[in-house]
Design an enzyme around this catalytic site. Structure first.
Site: not given
Lengths: 305, 265
Positions: A47, A129, A132, A193, A195, A245
């Site tokens: 996470k 990341n 997001c 990818i 989202t 994905g």
């Protein structure tokens, strides 16, 4: 099962098989150990972590859609300190690549987290990341502007002693510009990818379903879009790519690898079938057999020739 | 409240699926392989079909059950495509179940008088509670509310099990006319006072029950419902806000049963 024919090299990173689980769907690695031994995976991505703990968004945070789901969790996480003191010791003995996903509010924060994560021996690689879609600061602010992407990747490159992978946003006009910028700044790999921004409306309440209004669309519904973007990035850069994905079967893994992915990450399907990672890793050899290939690395980019 | 770590997959076969009326049904399943022990108030995640649409599993509170998990029943209301598919399953059909998950209803030490306040399918976990936790010193009262008499599911079965049942219907077709919370207030005004109140049902009802309990100084445990993607703490989609803190806790692992004082229902 230890099968040399499934091994892939993701840059410096050696993965026993190309099946990795995606950030935000796998906790900090041990959530799924009640279902199977996570060491059967090629690796997992934690996470997303920030310097300080983050509470996340107000509920409702998720919503089912046709062959997929929307989420706006808002990067809820325990923070870097707690991860280092509580989660890392618990991962002792886990024999798989541990990839830590992280994000910051500023370039300096990104660089600091990347430096601190580099000091942890058990960590195999870092995944930045910058994509997001559900938080104002961090995340997408860096992932939707090529110059900002270059700047933050460059800063982390300087502080990271681990392989540095950048997770790209599909919510841009041309993803290849971002892929090229990451490669130019020294990134070791890409995750393609994150989202797609979407929304749903509750017709009885006449209001968006998610409290955040918009959320990130994932699941099999986005697979064709993800596959196309992996294809484009493979044509553009030399660094390895994680295809992500809507993967739900070993055939999907092969498809992403033929498009140019060196390995894949399984996301939302972990929720639907908590055994999916092991199931796919176990059944890949029979699908390889069926398509007449002995080493999985032989199919990377095969659809391009 | 401790976490449950005994969760695993249970391929099940449907042994009964009976309509209860008004779009509700009672689904009973038996695990094909080794069952997993279940506790009252726990839930499972059901994959309604081996397809990619509907995508997510459906969280279902366990209603009546055998304690070793060899039989689990659900009281379900048809609300969308997932529950519609479940409603037409015939005996013999296979269902893919994972669980049980979560922290269920636990009777506090020393508590003897247990009141349960349920709305609609919220009676489900109380079937499992009253049929599996039986002690001579336990005195169960169920206050059940519904729109109409036809939706007061299992009132007779609860009575047969020795539970004192008080009903409330919005149309006045059975018991007290109005909400079940009015029935609760009326009972408390009579000077009755339970040692604990358990509640399960629509959020506005549980919020009202929790307020009434707090005002009366009675411990209240509420079983929350939430959208869930996984059911076991990975997605963080099902959270509820902690009371008095900018912090969210998962309904699936910390709950689904919470002390009502600890969270914002």
């Amino acid at each position: 099962m230890s099968d040399k024919n499934l091994e892939v090299r993701f840059g410096e990173l050696r993965l026993k098989n190309p099946v990795v689980t995606a950030s935000g769907t796998f906790g900090y690695g041990l959530t799924y150990s009640k279902f199977y031994d996570v060491s059967t995976l090629g690796g997992f991505v934690t996470k997303g972590l920030s310097l300080k703990p983050k509470a996340g968004n107000k509920p409702p945070r998720i919503c089912e859609t046709a062959a997929g789901m929307l989420n706006a969790i808002g990067l809820q996480n325990i923070g870097l300190d707690k991860f280092i003191s509580q989660k890392i010791p618990a991962l002792k003995g886990v024999d798989t690549a541990i990839i830590v996903n992280f994000f910051g509010n500023t370039v300096e924060e990104y660089a600091e987290i990347s430096a601190r994560l580099s000091e942890i021996p058990q960590v195999s690689a870092l995944e930045m990341n910058i994509s997001c879609p559900n938080v104002k600061e961090g995340g997408i602010a860096f992932g939707s502007d090529v110059r900002a992407t270059s700047k933050v990747v460059s800063a982390c490159r300087k502080t990271s002693k681990k392989p540095l992978i950048v997770k790209l946003s599909p919510n841009v006009t041309d993803i290849t510009e971002f892929a090229r910028a990451c490669e130019a700044e020294g990134a070791d790999g890409l995750s393609v990818i994150n989202t797609l921004v979407g929304m749903a409306i509750d017709i009885n309440k006449r209001r968006p379903v998610l409290s955040n209004i918009t959320g990130g669309l994932s699941g099999p519904a986005i697979k064709p879009v993800a596959l196309r973007m992996v294809w484009q990035c493979y044509k553009t850069v030399k660094i390895p790519i994680f295809g992500i994905g809507g993967i739900s079967s070993p055939e999907d893994v092969i498809e992403f690898m033929m498009a140019g992915a060196t390995a894949v990450q399984i996301g939302s399907m972990n929720f639907v079938d908590p055994h999916i990672g092991k199931r796919i890793a176990d059944t890949l050899p029979s699908v390889l057999d069926r398509i007449g290939e002995s080493h999985i690395s032989g199919i990377i980019g095969a659809a391009h020739s | 409240m401790s976490e449950n770590h005994s969760a695993l997959a249970m391929d099940c076969v449907v042994i009964a699926n009976e309509p209860l009326g008004d779009g509700h049904f009672h689904l009973v399943a038996e695990p094909v392989v080794k069952p997993v022990a279940v506790a009252p108030g726990q839930f499972v995640m059901i994959r309604v079909a081996n397809m990619l649409d509907p995508f997510l599993r459906r969280p279902m509170s366990v209603a009546d059950f055998a304690p070793d998990g060899s039989r689990i029943g659900f009281v379900i209301k048809e609300v969308g495509k997932g529950t519609r598919i479940l409603s037409i399953l015939s005996p013999g059909a296979k269902i893919d179940v994972v669980g049980p998950f979560g922290t269920g209803f636990a009777i506090p030490d020393g508590a003897k008088k247990v009141w349960m306040v349920a709305g609609g399918t919220g009676v489900a976990p109380f079937l499992g509670l009253t049929e599996n936790i039986k002690r001579a010193d336990l005195d169960y009262t169920l206050l059940m509310g519904a729109r109409s008499a036809s939706q007061l599911f299992y009132a007779a079965r609860f009575r047969d099990n020795g539970v004192n049942v008080i009903t409330a219907t919005e149309d006045g077709s059975d018991g007290v006319k109005g909400f079940v919370t009015s029935a609760l207030s009326a009972e408390l005004e009579k000077g009755m006072k339970p040692d604990v109140i358990f509640t399960c049902g629509p959020s506005p009802m549980m919020r009202a029950v929790a307020e009434i309990a707090e005002d009366a100084g009675i411990v209240c445990h509420a079983s929350l419902e939430s959208y869930m993607a996984c059911g076991f703490g990975a997605c963080l989609g099902c959270v509820v806000k902690k009371r008095g803190a900018e912090q969210y806790v998962t309904v699936c692992r910390t709950g689904p049963v919470f002390n009502a004082l600890e969270i914002e229902i």
